[in-house]
Design a protein around this motif. Structure first.
Motif, PDB file in Angstrom:
ATOM      1  N   THR A 246     -18.175   6.855 -76.444  1.00  0.00           N
ATOM      2  CA  THR A 246     -18.920   6.817 -75.188  1.00  0.00           C
ATOM      3  C   THR A 246     -18.808   5.452 -74.522  1.00  0.00           C
ATOM      4  O   THR A 246     -18.720   5.343 -73.299  1.00  0.00           O
TER       5      THR A 246
ATOM      6  N   TYR B 193     -10.593  11.597 -71.178  1.00  0.00           N
ATOM      7  CA  TYR B 193     -11.522  11.539 -72.311  1.00  0.00           C
ATOM      8  C   TYR B 193     -11.203  10.302 -73.137  1.00  0.00           C
ATOM      9  O   TYR B 193     -10.124   9.714 -73.024  1.00  0.00           O
TER      10      TYR B 193
ATOM     11  N   SER C 160     -17.519  10.486 -69.752  1.00  0.00           N
ATOM     12  CA  SER C 160     -18.600   9.914 -68.956  1.00  0.00           C
ATOM     13  C   SER C 160     -19.386  10.992 -68.222  1.00  0.00           C
ATOM     14  O   SER C 160     -18.829  11.998 -67.786  1.00  0.00           O
ATOM     15  N   VAL C 161     -20.678  10.743 -68.076  1.00  0.00           N
ATOM     16  CA  VAL C 161     -21.535  11.553 -67.218  1.00  0.00           C
ATOM     17  C   VAL C 161     -21.781  10.724 -65.958  1.00  0.00           C
ATOM     18  O   VAL C 161     -22.257   9.588 -66.044  1.00  0.00           O
TER      19      VAL C 161
ATOM     20  N   ALA D 197     -19.619  17.048 -70.425  1.00  0.00           N
ATOM     21  CA  ALA D 197     -19.720  15.945 -69.468  1.00  0.00           C
ATOM     22  C   ALA D 197     -19.617  16.449 -68.034  1.00  0.00           C
ATOM     23  O   ALA D 197     -20.336  15.973 -67.149  1.00  0.00           O
TER      24      ALA D 197
ATOM     25  N   SER E  26     -22.487  16.050 -65.306  1.00  0.00           N
ATOM     26  CA  SER E  26     -22.168  15.321 -64.076  1.00  0.00           C
ATOM     27  C   SER E  26     -22.466  16.178 -62.859  1.00  0.00           C
ATOM     28  O   SER E  26     -23.004  15.690 -61.851  1.00  0.00           O
TER      29      SER E  26
END
Length: 276
Positions: free
Chosen positions: A146, A194, A211-212, A248, A252
């Motif tokens: 992350t 990713y 990532s969010v 994700a 998002s």
């Protein structure tokens, strides 16, 4: 009785109004009626009526040169959306639906300085024997899946600035210890969509992250799926990557991100990084 959702018709005027608002929001300059009509392929008379209505509702503002910009009513919606959105709560609503990975651990983190802080974790019985992720746990961003996903949104200059004294001491023999190698990893993450912690946090555990993003397309959290390395074959690896990307993406989207625009920004950062 309500009609099945698939049979409910769209309201054309509402759909076109939303397209106008989206187009004005994404434009780098201010657009006129003619610009909107031409670029959206909507009749000018229709655009005129819709824009007049949107101005009356304060969703658009008409400038002195007869071009348009977003109006203050949009900000009220934005503020309400922010107040009602909680990435941890949204994560909790979907993580138990991701049951197709029985040996995996799913985690959610936020970035604080050069570390990630775990705010939610669903530890599996299999992974738990090698490492236990828990809320409040802190780990170096340079080593975690992350954290790498977060850092991939930074420029090379910003990453170097985050580690002015160099990278922290490794957690395992595989932890990245060279800044140039870390920057190379981040370029690959931008291309692949990713991130991967290949036993950099705990020996025997491989993590894949993404990532969010929020409504400004900025990373607000990172989600990762961790799995024992010995149980990971190519098929399982592909399945986990698809899984973490799906989680994700869903988060998002719930946070209001424009993912197509985010991909363009990521590509631009990679191009800039290649020039440095």
């Amino acid at each position: 009785m309500d009609q099945p959702e698939s049979k409910v018709k769209f309201a054309p005027a509402l759909e076109r109004g939303a397209r106008i608002l989206d187009h004005v929001a994404r434009s780098k300059g201010f657009l006129s009626l003619s610009d909107l009509s031409r670029e959206l392929k909507i009749a000018r008379s229709t655009v005129h009526t819709l824009c007049h209505t949107l101005v009356q509702l304060e969703l658009l503002l008409r400038r002195n040169d007869q071009t348009f910009q977003l109006g203050p009513h949009v900000m009220r919606w934005s503020n309400a959306f922010t107040q009602q959105s909680d990435v941890a709560a949204e994560f909790a609503t979907i993580w138990d639906q991701e049951t197709e990975l029985p040996g995996a651990t799913i985690t959610l983190t936020v970035l604080e300085g050069s570390e990630v802080v775990y705010i939610a974790a669903r530890n599996s019985a299999v992974s738990h024997s090698l490492i236990e992720f828990r809320a409040g746990m802190r780990l170096p961003a340079a080593f975690t899946a992350t954290g790498k996903a977060f850092l991939s949104h930074f420029s090379d200059f910003e990453v170097r600035k985050l580690f002015p004294e160099g990278l922290p001491a490794g957690l395992t023999p595989k932890s990245v210890q060279d800044m140039e190698r870390l920057l190379d990893e981040l370029r690959e993450i931008r291309k692949a969509g990713y991130s991967c912690d290949d036993e950099q946090v705990a020996e025997g555990i491989i993590c894949f992250g993404a990532s969010v993003l929020d409504s400004r397309n900025r990373p607000i959290a990172g989600v990762a799926v961790s799995h024992p390395a010995e149980m990971l074959n190519n098929v399982e690896r592909s399945r986990i990557i698809a899984n973490v990307q799906r989680i994700a993406t869903r988060l998002s989207h719930r946070m209001g991100a424009d993912l197509s625009m985010a991909r363009l920004v990521h590509q631009r950062k990679n191009d800039e990084s290649a020039k440095e």
